[in-house]
Design a protein around this motif. Sequence first.
Motif, mmCIF file in Angstrom:
data_model
loop_
_atom_site.group_PDB
_atom_site.id
_atom_site.type_symbol
_atom_site.label_atom_id
_atom_site.label_comp_id
_atom_site.label_asym_id
_atom_site.label_seq_id
_atom_site.Cartn_x
_atom_site.Cartn_y
_atom_site.Cartn_z
ATOM 1 N N ALA A 23 0.826 -1.209 0.000
ATOM 2 C CA ALA A 23 0.000 0.000 0.000
ATOM 3 C C ALA A 23 0.859 1.257 0.000
ATOM 4 C CB ALA A 23 -0.930 -0.006 1.209
ATOM 5 N N ALA A 24 1.948 1.238 0.779
ATOM 6 C CA ALA A 24 2.815 2.418 0.851
ATOM 7 C C ALA A 24 3.428 2.726 -0.508
ATOM 8 C CB ALA A 24 3.912 2.200 1.882
ATOM 9 N N ARG A 25 3.845 1.696 -1.214
ATOM 10 C CA ARG A 25 4.454 1.921 -2.531
ATOM 11 C C ARG A 25 3.435 2.502 -3.508
ATOM 12 N NH1 ARG A 25 7.383 0.979 -6.934
ATOM 13 N NH2 ARG A 25 9.591 0.471 -6.666
ATOM 14 N N LEU A 26 2.210 2.000 -3.451
ATOM 15 C CA LEU A 26 1.154 2.550 -4.309
ATOM 16 C C LEU A 26 0.881 4.013 -3.961
ATOM 17 C CD1 LEU A 26 -1.286 -0.489 -4.283
ATOM 18 C CD2 LEU A 26 -0.144 0.440 -6.316
ATOM 19 N N LEU A 27 0.847 4.312 -2.670
ATOM 20 C CA LEU A 27 0.565 5.676 -2.246
ATOM 21 C C LEU A 27 1.660 6.644 -2.679
ATOM 22 C CD1 LEU A 27 -1.358 7.518 -0.618
ATOM 23 C CD2 LEU A 27 0.111 7.101 1.362
ATOM 24 N N LEU A 28 2.910 6.237 -2.552
ATOM 25 C CA LEU A 28 4.020 7.117 -2.918
ATOM 26 C C LEU A 28 3.980 7.498 -4.393
ATOM 27 C CD1 LEU A 28 6.850 5.351 -0.900
ATOM 28 C CD2 LEU A 28 5.929 7.638 -0.455
ATOM 29 N N GLY A 29 3.367 6.659 -5.205
ATOM 30 C CA GLY A 29 3.258 6.962 -6.625
ATOM 31 C C GLY A 29 2.152 7.936 -6.982
ATOM 32 N N THR A 30 1.393 8.392 -5.984
ATOM 33 C CA THR A 30 0.273 9.311 -6.266
ATOM 34 C C THR A 30 0.651 10.780 -6.158
ATOM 35 O OG1 THR A 30 -0.532 9.464 -3.965
ATOM 36 C CG2 THR A 30 -1.294 7.589 -5.278
ATOM 37 N N MET A 31 1.860 11.060 -5.668
ATOM 38 C CA MET A 31 2.237 12.456 -5.418
ATOM 39 C C MET A 31 2.548 13.185 -6.724
ATOM 40 S SD MET A 31 2.030 11.960 -2.222
ATOM 41 C CE MET A 31 2.203 10.580 -1.092
ATOM 42 N N THR A 32 2.184 14.448 -6.776
ATOM 43 C CA THR A 32 2.524 15.285 -7.922
ATOM 44 C C THR A 32 3.299 16.503 -7.439
ATOM 45 O OG1 THR A 32 0.369 16.383 -7.767
ATOM 46 C CG2 THR A 32 0.546 14.564 -9.308
ATOM 47 N N ASP A 33 4.169 17.011 -8.297
ATOM 48 C CA ASP A 33 4.988 18.166 -7.935
ATOM 49 C C ASP A 33 4.141 19.430 -7.784
ATOM 50 O OD1 ASP A 33 7.340 16.794 -7.798
ATOM 51 O OD2 ASP A 33 8.068 17.409 -9.762
ATOM 52 N N ILE A 34 4.650 20.338 -6.977
ATOM 53 C CA ILE A 34 4.054 21.667 -6.814
ATOM 54 C C ILE A 34 5.067 22.674 -7.340
ATOM 55 C CG2 ILE A 34 3.057 23.338 -5.222
ATOM 56 C CD1 ILE A 34 2.558 20.994 -3.278
ATOM 57 N N ALA A 35 4.749 23.316 -8.425
ATOM 58 C CA ALA A 35 5.657 24.295 -9.013
ATOM 59 C C ALA A 35 5.735 25.528 -8.123
ATOM 60 C CB ALA A 35 5.178 24.683 -10.401
ATOM 61 N N PRO A 36 6.922 26.140 -7.985
ATOM 62 C CA PRO A 36 7.043 27.341 -7.154
ATOM 63 C C PRO A 36 6.019 28.423 -7.507
ATOM 64 C CG PRO A 36 9.218 26.542 -7.717
ATOM 65 C CD PRO A 36 8.245 25.686 -8.499
ATOM 66 N N ALA A 37 5.730 28.593 -8.786
ATOM 67 C CA ALA A 37 4.767 29.627 -9.191
ATOM 68 C C ALA A 37 3.377 29.357 -8.634
ATOM 69 C CB ALA A 37 4.713 29.726 -10.711
ATOM 70 N N ALA A 38 3.027 28.081 -8.414
ATOM 71 C CA ALA A 38 1.699 27.741 -7.909
ATOM 72 C C ALA A 38 1.504 28.191 -6.465
ATOM 73 C CB ALA A 38 1.476 26.237 -8.015
ATOM 74 N N LEU A 39 2.610 28.441 -5.756
ATOM 75 C CA LEU A 39 2.514 28.845 -4.352
ATOM 76 C C LEU A 39 1.944 30.243 -4.179
ATOM 77 C CD1 LEU A 39 5.899 27.381 -3.070
ATOM 78 C CD2 LEU A 39 3.617 26.397 -2.818
ATOM 79 N N GLU A 40 1.799 30.989 -5.260
ATOM 80 C CA GLU A 40 1.149 32.300 -5.186
ATOM 81 C C GLU A 40 -0.288 32.180 -4.698
ATOM 82 O OE1 GLU A 40 1.500 34.113 -9.001
ATOM 83 O OE2 GLU A 40 3.698 34.231 -8.931
ATOM 84 N N ALA A 41 -0.888 30.997 -4.837
ATOM 85 C CA ALA A 41 -2.263 30.779 -4.386
ATOM 86 C C ALA A 41 -2.368 30.614 -2.875
ATOM 87 C CB ALA A 41 -2.847 29.544 -5.075
ATOM 88 N N VAL A 42 -1.231 30.456 -2.188
ATOM 89 C CA VAL A 42 -1.230 30.221 -0.739
ATOM 90 C C VAL A 42 -1.173 31.576 -0.043
ATOM 91 C CG1 VAL A 42 -0.110 28.961 1.144
ATOM 92 C CG2 VAL A 42 -0.024 28.048 -1.180
ATOM 93 N N THR A 43 -2.311 32.248 0.026
ATOM 94 C CA THR A 43 -2.349 33.645 0.468
ATOM 95 C C THR A 43 -2.580 33.807 1.968
ATOM 96 O OG1 THR A 43 -4.701 33.738 -0.091
ATOM 97 C CG2 THR A 43 -3.129 34.452 -1.779
ATOM 98 N N MET A 44 -2.992 32.737 2.647
ATOM 99 C CA MET A 44 -3.245 32.872 4.094
ATOM 100 C C MET A 44 -1.919 32.948 4.869
ATOM 101 S SD MET A 44 -3.283 29.637 2.893
ATOM 102 C CE MET A 44 -5.016 29.525 2.458
ATOM 103 N N PRO A 45 -1.922 33.518 6.081
ATOM 104 C CA PRO A 45 -0.701 33.530 6.890
ATOM 105 C C PRO A 45 -0.169 32.110 7.069
ATOM 106 C CG PRO A 45 -2.383 34.926 7.885
ATOM 107 C CD PRO A 45 -3.048 34.180 6.778
ATOM 108 N N THR A 46 1.140 31.939 6.829
ATOM 109 C CA THR A 46 1.739 30.605 6.818
ATOM 110 C C THR A 46 3.000 30.591 7.671
ATOM 111 O OG1 THR A 46 0.899 30.204 4.584
ATOM 112 C CG2 THR A 46 2.682 28.785 5.338
#
Length: 255
Positions: free
Chosen positions: A180-203
């Motif tokens: 199950a762990a191996r199957l799960l690890l294959g589900t991740m997708t990259d997050i491009a730095p430019a996409a982080l502009e959508a994270v507008t809440m205090p972090t």
Amino acid sequence: MTQDTTQTFAARDGTRLVVHLMGEGAPVILLHGVFSNAYTNWIKFGHAAKLAKAGFQVLMPDLRAHGDSEAPHDPSCYHADVLMTDLEDMIGQFGLTESNGEYDLAGFSLGARTALRAVVGGIAPRRLAIIGMGLEGLSDWNRRAEFFFDAIDRFDNVRMGDRAFMAVSFMKTMKIDRVAARLLLGTMTDIAPAALEAVTMPTLVMCGDKDDDNGSPDALVRALPDARRATIPGTHMSSVAEGALGDALVRFLAT
């Protein structure tokens, strides 16, 4: 109330997921790291109890294929970003939508990556805490995943001194279902730095002072619109056991 209770719900594909709850008040969701579980990351070392004492209701899922949640072997249960959709299902199950009030969100390592992926995908917590994660860990998942795939594939042959020894030892301690762990690890997708502009809440970006497993937390702070940095003692693994982690979460979320 500081006692840990549990609830179970079904994700959209029917997989049974377990959520640990502690405290009463404003809701905060905590997402644990890879091969771990809610108890080990959040309850064992007192972080959840500190948040409960500060007036929060703490919701801590065991992620799919982890802890007390189901770990199906059917590949159809592991679509891309399945942890993100599990989080969306949990938010709906517990009524944590904008129309029903605000909630906070925090994640460690795999949980941090899941939290950021979900925010980029459209969820909107009041505040966000990203723990044990740097910028490179978001945009170069394949490199990180290869390390875990190698540890799983060589599980029975890894000995002390091998670079995979700590990961394999942790999987053994946590009784991880490797299929199950191996199957799960294959589900991740990259997050491009430019996409982080959508994270507008205090972090809050929090890392151990000896933790560079997932790249630079300072670079991640610079890539986020409204982020601040917190440093606690420890490596990627040991920082979870530091009381400073729970203290920093309380300071950030209670303001």
